[in-house]
Motif scaffolding. Sequence first.
Motif, PDB file in Angstrom:
ATOM      1  N   UNK A 173       0.870  -1.179   0.000  1.00  0.00           N
ATOM      2  CA  UNK A 173       0.000   0.000   0.000  1.00  0.00           C
ATOM      3  C   UNK A 173       0.906   1.227   0.000  1.00  0.00           C
ATOM      4  N   UNK A 174       0.820   1.994  -1.074  1.00  0.00           N
ATOM      5  CA  UNK A 174       1.779   3.075  -1.299  1.00  0.00           C
ATOM      6  C   UNK A 174       1.052   4.406  -1.389  1.00  0.00           C
ATOM      7  N   UNK A 175       1.497   5.367  -0.616  1.00  0.00           N
ATOM      8  CA  UNK A 175       0.931   6.716  -0.654  1.00  0.00           C
ATOM      9  C   UNK A 175       1.855   7.607  -1.467  1.00  0.00           C
ATOM     10  N   UNK A 176       1.311   8.228  -2.473  1.00  0.00           N
ATOM     11  CA  UNK A 176       2.066   9.112  -3.367  1.00  0.00           C
ATOM     12  C   UNK A 176       1.699  10.559  -3.069  1.00  0.00           C
ATOM     13  N   UNK A 177       2.696  11.373  -2.741  1.00  0.00           N
ATOM     14  CA  UNK A 177       2.461  12.761  -2.355  1.00  0.00           C
ATOM     15  C   UNK A 177       3.266  13.699  -3.250  1.00  0.00           C
ATOM     16  N   UNK A 178       2.607  14.428  -4.156  1.00  0.00           N
ATOM     17  CA  UNK A 178       3.308  15.458  -4.914  1.00  0.00           C
ATOM     18  C   UNK A 178       3.456  16.699  -4.034  1.00  0.00           C
ATOM     19  N   UNK A 179       4.653  17.270  -3.978  1.00  0.00           N
ATOM     20  CA  UNK A 179       4.891  18.377  -3.051  1.00  0.00           C
ATOM     21  C   UNK A 179       5.634  19.512  -3.741  1.00  0.00           C
ATOM     22  N   UNK A 180       5.130  20.715  -3.542  1.00  0.00           N
ATOM     23  CA  UNK A 180       5.789  21.909  -4.076  1.00  0.00           C
ATOM     24  C   UNK A 180       5.901  22.937  -2.956  1.00  0.00           C
ATOM     25  N   UNK A 181       7.127  23.226  -2.564  1.00  0.00           N
ATOM     26  CA  UNK A 181       7.403  24.164  -1.483  1.00  0.00           C
ATOM     27  C   UNK A 181       6.602  23.822  -0.221  1.00  0.00           C
ATOM     28  N   UNK A 182       6.794  22.608   0.295  1.00  0.00           N
ATOM     29  CA  UNK A 182       6.008  22.157   1.456  1.00  0.00           C
ATOM     30  C   UNK A 182       6.519  22.719   2.777  1.00  0.00           C
ATOM     31  N   UNK A 183       5.668  22.639   3.780  1.00  0.00           N
ATOM     32  CA  UNK A 183       6.067  22.995   5.140  1.00  0.00           C
ATOM     33  C   UNK A 183       6.578  21.749   5.848  1.00  0.00           C
ATOM     34  N   UNK A 184       7.086  21.924   7.064  1.00  0.00           N
ATOM     35  CA  UNK A 184       7.689  20.819   7.802  1.00  0.00           C
ATOM     36  C   UNK A 184       6.683  19.724   8.165  1.00  0.00           C
ATOM     37  N   UNK A 185       5.391  20.038   8.123  1.00  0.00           N
ATOM     38  CA  UNK A 185       4.389  19.031   8.460  1.00  0.00           C
ATOM     39  C   UNK A 185       4.378  17.880   7.456  1.00  0.00           C
ATOM     40  N   UNK A 186       5.005  18.064   6.288  1.00  0.00           N
ATOM     41  CA  UNK A 186       5.120  16.963   5.339  1.00  0.00           C
ATOM     42  C   UNK A 186       5.911  15.816   5.953  1.00  0.00           C
ATOM     43  N   UNK A 187       6.969  16.146   6.688  1.00  0.00           N
ATOM     44  CA  UNK A 187       7.777  15.118   7.342  1.00  0.00           C
ATOM     45  C   UNK A 187       6.973  14.355   8.368  1.00  0.00           C
ATOM     46  N   UNK A 188       6.155  15.081   9.131  1.00  0.00           N
ATOM     47  CA  UNK A 188       5.310  14.444  10.139  1.00  0.00           C
ATOM     48  C   UNK A 188       4.294  13.513   9.486  1.00  0.00           C
ATOM     49  N   UNK A 189       3.732  13.935   8.351  1.00  0.00           N
ATOM     50  CA  UNK A 189       2.775  13.096   7.636  1.00  0.00           C
ATOM     51  C   UNK A 189       3.443  11.825   7.137  1.00  0.00           C
ATOM     52  N   UNK A 190       4.634  11.959   6.550  1.00  0.00           N
ATOM     53  CA  UNK A 190       5.354  10.791   6.052  1.00  0.00           C
ATOM     54  C   UNK A 190       5.690   9.825   7.190  1.00  0.00           C
ATOM     55  N   UNK A 191       6.075  10.370   8.335  1.00  0.00           N
ATOM     56  CA  UNK A 191       6.414   9.524   9.484  1.00  0.00           C
ATOM     57  C   UNK A 191       5.198   8.737   9.967  1.00  0.00           C
ATOM     58  N   UNK A 192       4.070   9.425  10.099  1.00  0.00           N
ATOM     59  CA  UNK A 192       2.854   8.756  10.597  1.00  0.00           C
ATOM     60  C   UNK A 192       2.363   7.680   9.628  1.00  0.00           C
ATOM     61  N   UNK A 193       2.447   7.979   8.335  1.00  0.00           N
ATOM     62  CA  UNK A 193       2.033   6.985   7.341  1.00  0.00           C
ATOM     63  C   UNK A 193       2.934   5.761   7.394  1.00  0.00           C
ATOM     64  N   UNK A 194       4.229   5.991   7.528  1.00  0.00           N
ATOM     65  CA  UNK A 194       5.181   4.890   7.613  1.00  0.00           C
ATOM     66  C   UNK A 194       4.926   4.047   8.858  1.00  0.00           C
ATOM     67  N   UNK A 195       4.622   4.703   9.956  1.00  0.00           N
ATOM     68  CA  UNK A 195       4.337   3.991  11.205  1.00  0.00           C
ATOM     69  C   UNK A 195       3.083   3.137  11.100  1.00  0.00           C
ATOM     70  N   UNK A 196       2.191   3.488  10.175  1.00  0.00           N
ATOM     71  CA  UNK A 196       0.965   2.713   9.968  1.00  0.00           C
ATOM     72  C   UNK A 196       1.131   1.639   8.891  1.00  0.00           C
ATOM     73  N   UNK A 197       2.378   1.364   8.526  1.00  0.00           N
ATOM     74  CA  UNK A 197       2.653   0.269   7.607  1.00  0.00           C
ATOM     75  C   UNK A 197       2.515   0.611   6.134  1.00  0.00           C
ATOM     76  N   UNK A 198       2.434   1.894   5.805  1.00  0.00           N
ATOM     77  CA  UNK A 198       2.297   2.304   4.414  1.00  0.00           C
ATOM     78  C   UNK A 198       3.653   2.706   3.848  1.00  0.00           C
ATOM     79  N   UNK A 199       3.869   2.388   2.589  1.00  0.00           N
ATOM     80  CA  UNK A 199       5.032   2.913   1.879  1.00  0.00           C
ATOM     81  C   UNK A 199       4.701   4.333   1.428  1.00  0.00           C
TER      82      UNK A 199
END
Length: 339
Positions: A3-29
């Motif tokens: 299960x892979x989450x694809x996130x296109x990002x343009x000039x993101x804020x630091x909350x992108x890192x938090x989102x990626x961490x939480x998704x990874x912790x829930x077993x998602x690529x």
Amino acid sequence: MEKIVLIPAYKPEEKLTDLARKLSENGLRVVIVDDGSGESFQSVFDESGKYADVLRCEKNGGKGRALKRGIEYISRRWEPPYIIVTADADGQHKVPDILSVTDAAEKNPDSLVLGARISRDMPTRNWFGNLYTRIAFLFAAGKLLGDTQTGLRGFGDRMVPFMLGVKGSRYEYEMNVLLLWARCNSPIEEVTINTVYEDGNSTSHFKVIRDSINIYWQLVKFSALSFFSFALDVALFIALHCLGLPVVWANIAARLVAAPLNFTALKLSDRRHKTDTRLSAQRYFALAAAVLALNTLIVWGLCSLGTGAAGAKVLTDVFLFFMSFVTERKFVYKFLKRK
């Protein structure tokens, strides 16, 4: 199944890192596409890279191009079966909602699953914009959706060739996906998600005028041929009747000219899918014959009651247009297979 989450990002804020961490912790690529954000944002992508695969684009190419870059990478990186869920980087999509769409896509891998914001709590401008687009989408594709503008979408690996073949490099890409998928009567599932607009949605890079024009232009293009056949039908009827042809025969002659054009519109909307042209033509013209009989009967009846021929024709065609528009797709393409 991955299960892979694809996130296109343009000039993101630091909350992108938090989102990626939480998704990874829930077993998602997680796959993040840096859409040419520039050097000043590299620290955010470097931190996010601890939890995700990060792809870099030298220049900003738009959301559609970034999504296709990510989908192509995923198709090379993982073997089927897998699920892809696209999510935005601006904080609108929360982890529980992403998980809900992921679960729905896993259960329905041949469907396009949409995370639909249907709450009236969204800002008034966004709510009305979504309403207008839903109505326009209904006219263009013959399907009423709860949210046509959501970026939270899930689909199975078998949809990858379709996704990569859809045109569009910016926000209009997502509308094109919906139009092609819906007009070919392919399944769409909607999952209700929370309506979140953090800080007035300040991190969104949606250009209201430019991107809105691009999105609505796709709707216009997809519906233009069908509306043209409708206008041609009315114009021919009026011209033939003015030349002395009785109402019934003028109506039949006009429809015989307009019907093949409308069938062509249906086939063009289905051009990316394998269809049996003979079977679809048989179904279409069987339906067209029934609609013609009903159309002629109503026009004749209105004229008998004293309504002018032109007015009777317009009223009848408007009344029957939307019914036949939706029925054509349900009846003509219901049993045809997609690639």
